[in-house]
Write an enzyme that holds these catalytic residues in place. Sequence first.
Site, PDB file in Angstrom:
ATOM      1  N   HIS A 193       0.843  -1.197   0.000  1.00  0.00           N
ATOM      2  CA  HIS A 193       0.000   0.000   0.000  1.00  0.00           C
ATOM      3  C   HIS A 193       0.873   1.240   0.000  1.00  0.00           C
ATOM      4  O   HIS A 193       1.994   1.233   0.519  1.00  0.00           O
ATOM      5  CB  HIS A 193      -0.952   0.020   1.194  1.00  0.00           C
TER       6      HIS A 193
ATOM      7  N   HIS B   6       0.796   5.321   1.076  1.00  0.00           N
ATOM      8  CA  HIS B   6       0.121   6.341   1.885  1.00  0.00           C
ATOM      9  C   HIS B   6       0.176   7.682   1.154  1.00  0.00           C
ATOM     10  O   HIS B   6       1.232   8.063   0.620  1.00  0.00           O
ATOM     11  CB  HIS B   6       0.856   6.538   3.218  1.00  0.00           C
TER      12      HIS B   6
HETATM   13  P1  5GP Z   1       1.895   0.405   7.304  1.00  0.00           P
HETATM   14  O1  5GP Z   1       2.652   0.621   8.561  1.00  0.00           O
HETATM   15  O2  5GP Z   1       1.717  -1.072   7.056  1.00  0.00           O
HETATM   16  O3  5GP Z   1       2.449   1.156   6.136  1.00  0.00           O
HETATM   17  O4  5GP Z   1       0.501   1.070   7.544  1.00  0.00           O
HETATM   18  C1  5GP Z   1      -0.716   0.417   7.637  1.00  0.00           C
HETATM   19  C2  5GP Z   1      -1.759   1.507   7.714  1.00  0.00           C
HETATM   20  O5  5GP Z   1      -3.028   0.888   7.656  1.00  0.00           O
HETATM   21  C3  5GP Z   1      -1.707   2.338   8.985  1.00  0.00           C
HETATM   22  O6  5GP Z   1      -1.562   3.708   8.639  1.00  0.00           O
HETATM   23  C4  5GP Z   1      -3.028   2.050   9.677  1.00  0.00           C
HETATM   24  O7  5GP Z   1      -3.560   3.184  10.286  1.00  0.00           O
HETATM   25  C5  5GP Z   1      -3.885   1.546   8.549  1.00  0.00           C
HETATM   26  N1  5GP Z   1      -4.871   0.561   8.934  1.00  0.00           N
HETATM   27  C6  5GP Z   1      -4.695  -0.484   9.800  1.00  0.00           C
HETATM   28  N2  5GP Z   1      -5.826  -1.221   9.891  1.00  0.00           N
HETATM   29  C7  5GP Z   1      -6.716  -0.632   9.055  1.00  0.00           C
HETATM   30  C8  5GP Z   1      -8.073  -0.952   8.714  1.00  0.00           C
HETATM   31  O8  5GP Z   1      -8.676  -1.907   9.191  1.00  0.00           O
HETATM   32  N3  5GP Z   1      -8.681  -0.134   7.805  1.00  0.00           N
HETATM   33  C9  5GP Z   1      -8.049   0.946   7.252  1.00  0.00           C
HETATM   34  N4  5GP Z   1      -8.744   1.691   6.380  1.00  0.00           N
HETATM   35  N5  5GP Z   1      -6.772   1.276   7.561  1.00  0.00           N
HETATM   36  C10 5GP Z   1      -6.119   0.490   8.445  1.00  0.00           C
END
Ligand code: 5GP
Length: 152
Positions: free
Chosen positions: A111, A113
């Site tokens: 993903h 951001h």
């Molecule tokens: P990472 O650290 O893997 O780049 O970020 C994962 C992101 O996913 C985080 O910013 C967190 O807030 C978001 N996130 C975690 N669980 C969920 C969820 O169930 N739904 C959504 N829409 N975002 C999520």
Amino acid sequence: MTTDSPAPRAPYDPDNIFARILRGEIPAHRVYEDEATLAFMDVMPQGEGHTLVIPKAPARGLLDADPASLAALMASVQRVARAVKAAFAADGLTIFQYNEPAGGQTVFHLHVHIVPRRDGVPLKRHEGGMADPALLAQHAARIRAALEAGEG
Ligand code: 5GP
């Protein structure tokens, strides 16, 4: 195993939270979808309008993604980023992507951001707290409206 062998890569987990959002098993505030990608609001935003863009093809991170899927992902990132910038009248955008726990990744489906930024306003902490769902719904509607107005 010799000392110069690469570390074994963890397999893609088809039950990760974003795979479940893709399958419609859990809700998300969706803002954009095409045949290869989906964009939705981050539930723990690091700034108002924090949006995530994911490929539909399974990939744990950048390194195991198919190049065609990456190309589609980045095209959607650009489109959604333009709409997010317009929807929040942002001065700029911070766009980032984490790989593996050591790189800060917590959800193991690739993903990107997108966080709209204002001059002088710092990013909030990563996973700092859940946003009000009603507010996320409003923000998603603003981004969809910007896309419909041709801002993408
Ligand atoms: P990472 O650290 O893997 O780049 O970020 C994962 C992101 O996913 C985080 O910013 C967190 O807030 C978001 N996130 C975690 N669980 C969920 C969820 O169930 N739904 C959504 N829409 N975002 C999520």
